[in-house]
Design a protein around this motif. Structure first.
Motif, mmCIF file in Angstrom:
data_model
loop_
_atom_site.group_PDB
_atom_site.id
_atom_site.type_symbol
_atom_site.label_atom_id
_atom_site.label_comp_id
_atom_site.label_asym_id
_atom_site.label_seq_id
_atom_site.Cartn_x
_atom_site.Cartn_y
_atom_site.Cartn_z
ATOM 1 N N GLU A 149 0.819 -1.206 0.000
ATOM 2 C CA GLU A 149 0.000 0.000 0.000
ATOM 3 C C GLU A 149 0.859 1.265 0.000
ATOM 4 O OE1 GLU A 149 -3.055 -0.003 -0.527
ATOM 5 O OE2 GLU A 149 -3.661 -2.060 -0.081
ATOM 6 N N ALA A 150 1.932 1.262 0.762
ATOM 7 C CA ALA A 150 2.787 2.452 0.842
ATOM 8 C C ALA A 150 3.545 2.674 -0.464
ATOM 9 C CB ALA A 150 3.762 2.319 2.005
ATOM 10 N N LEU A 151 4.123 1.611 -1.008
ATOM 11 C CA LEU A 151 4.925 1.742 -2.218
ATOM 12 C C LEU A 151 4.108 2.182 -3.421
ATOM 13 C CD1 LEU A 151 7.243 -1.384 -1.860
ATOM 14 C CD2 LEU A 151 7.978 1.007 -1.883
ATOM 15 N N ALA A 152 2.832 1.846 -3.445
ATOM 16 C CA ALA A 152 1.982 2.220 -4.577
ATOM 17 C C ALA A 152 1.962 3.733 -4.787
ATOM 18 C CB ALA A 152 0.568 1.690 -4.373
ATOM 19 N N ASN A 153 2.110 4.484 -3.715
ATOM 20 C CA ASN A 153 2.083 5.939 -3.807
ATOM 21 C C ASN A 153 3.280 6.501 -4.567
ATOM 22 O OD1 ASN A 153 -0.216 7.111 -1.827
ATOM 23 N ND2 ASN A 153 0.641 5.223 -0.974
ATOM 24 N N PHE A 154 4.381 5.760 -4.572
ATOM 25 C CA PHE A 154 5.584 6.245 -5.240
ATOM 26 C C PHE A 154 5.505 6.114 -6.761
ATOM 27 C CE2 PHE A 154 7.405 5.344 -0.959
ATOM 28 C CZ PHE A 154 7.885 6.625 -0.696
ATOM 29 N N ALA A 155 4.407 5.548 -7.265
ATOM 30 C CA ALA A 155 4.201 5.546 -8.715
ATOM 31 C C ALA A 155 4.097 6.976 -9.220
ATOM 32 C CB ALA A 155 2.942 4.766 -9.063
ATOM 33 N N ASP A 156 3.676 7.879 -8.338
ATOM 34 C CA ASP A 156 3.663 9.307 -8.639
ATOM 35 C C ASP A 156 5.055 9.849 -8.343
ATOM 36 O OD1 ASP A 156 3.368 12.051 -8.793
ATOM 37 O OD2 ASP A 156 1.538 12.127 -7.602
ATOM 38 N N GLU A 157 5.761 10.298 -9.368
ATOM 39 C CA GLU A 157 7.135 10.759 -9.201
ATOM 40 C C GLU A 157 7.244 11.998 -8.321
ATOM 41 O OE1 GLU A 157 8.817 11.301 -13.041
ATOM 42 O OE2 GLU A 157 8.862 9.148 -13.502
ATOM 43 N N LYS A 158 6.131 12.662 -8.068
ATOM 44 C CA LYS A 158 6.153 13.857 -7.235
ATOM 45 C C LYS A 158 6.052 13.521 -5.747
ATOM 46 C CE LYS A 158 4.158 16.908 -10.756
ATOM 47 N NZ LYS A 158 3.049 17.847 -11.070
ATOM 48 N N VAL A 159 5.821 12.262 -5.425
ATOM 49 C CA VAL A 159 5.734 11.833 -4.024
ATOM 50 C C VAL A 159 7.116 11.420 -3.531
ATOM 51 C CG1 VAL A 159 4.796 10.115 -2.438
ATOM 52 C CG2 VAL A 159 3.326 11.129 -4.193
ATOM 53 N N GLY A 160 7.577 12.083 -2.460
ATOM 54 C CA GLY A 160 8.883 11.757 -1.895
ATOM 55 C C GLY A 160 8.800 11.071 -0.552
ATOM 56 N N VAL A 161 7.645 11.219 0.135
ATOM 57 C CA VAL A 161 7.447 10.633 1.464
ATOM 58 C C VAL A 161 6.042 10.062 1.544
ATOM 59 C CG1 VAL A 161 7.530 11.010 3.966
ATOM 60 C CG2 VAL A 161 8.910 12.455 2.439
#
Length: 230
Positions: free
Chosen positions: A75-87
């Motif tokens: 669930e957490a890693l899925a958010n990093f598909a957006d390159e603008k997400v750093g944390v």
């Protein structure tokens, strides 16, 4: 599935006087890397040493006692598909029982309000900080923080946000803990949080200027305004 995503586990032993090193060695797992320091320097100094040594693209920061839901990493890693997400900050769920104290009930109410704020901020622009027991960062964005830092879970995310990235709150990435059971324990924790918020003014005075911190409004209203509250 979550365990298969783990490349390595870095364990920092901050001047431990118990048998931590022997216990880790007895597990005989090549993914475990122990960093044992003779001098007790505090968590921020340990993070400054361990995070640059990480070999993975993403780093999960946690304490020693929390338990993670099996799907946390997914669930957490899925958010990093957006390159603008750093944390990506996970959600800390407090486990309680029927005999919980008034202090535990109080932190439960406070924590529900806190998570409501973080969810709203995440949907808008971003969260000015993370849940220290369960958050992930892009390793290449980490910048060392002062060793005296009290709120590393605010300092590290905001130094990444200052680089133009977002800090988001993922409610499906769950870790479990237990709340303080006595008013004294909770008072100590609250004093630490308030002291840490005040300390940030000294460590990062530039964040008081709107142009230096993309989440200036969220930072001032969420982290600093509480210093003026009863």
């Amino acid at each position: 599935q979550g365990a298969d995503q783990i490349v390595e586990v870095l364990l920092g032993s901050d001047g431990s006087t118990d048998d931590t090193a022997a216990l880790i060695a007895s597990l005989n797992d090549s993914r475990l890397r122990l960093f044992s320091f003779n001098e007790r320097r505090g968590k921020p100094a340990v993070l400054n040493d361990l995070i640059p040594a990480a070999r993975g693209e993403f780093v999960l920061l946690t304490d020693a006692r929390q338990e993670f839901d099996a799907g946390f990493l997914t669930e957490a890693l899925a958010n990093f598909a957006d390159e603008k997400v750093g944390v990506v900050s996970g959600e800390l769920v407090f486990r309680t029982d029927g005999a919980q104290s008034t202090a535990a009930e109080g932190i439960g109410l406070y924590w529900r309000y806190e998570k409501f704020l973080r969810s709203a901020e995440s949907r808008f622009r971003g969260v000015p900080g993370a849940t220290g027991a369960c958050y992930m960062i892009r390793a290449n964005l980490f910048r060392p923080i002062p060793p005296s830092t009290i709120l590393d879970d605010v300092a590290i995310p905001l130094t990444i946000v200052a680089q133009g990235l977002r800090c988001v709150f993922e409610r499906k990435a769950i870790a479990y803990d237990r709340p303080s059971q006595t008013p004294r324990q909770e008072a100590i924790q609250k004093r630490r949080t308030i002291a840490g918020a005040a300390q940030l003014l000294r460590l990062y005075p530039q964040w008081l200027w709107p142009g230096a911190q993309p989440l200036w409004f969220e930072y001032v209203s969420h982290k600093l305004a509480r210093l003026t509250s009863p």
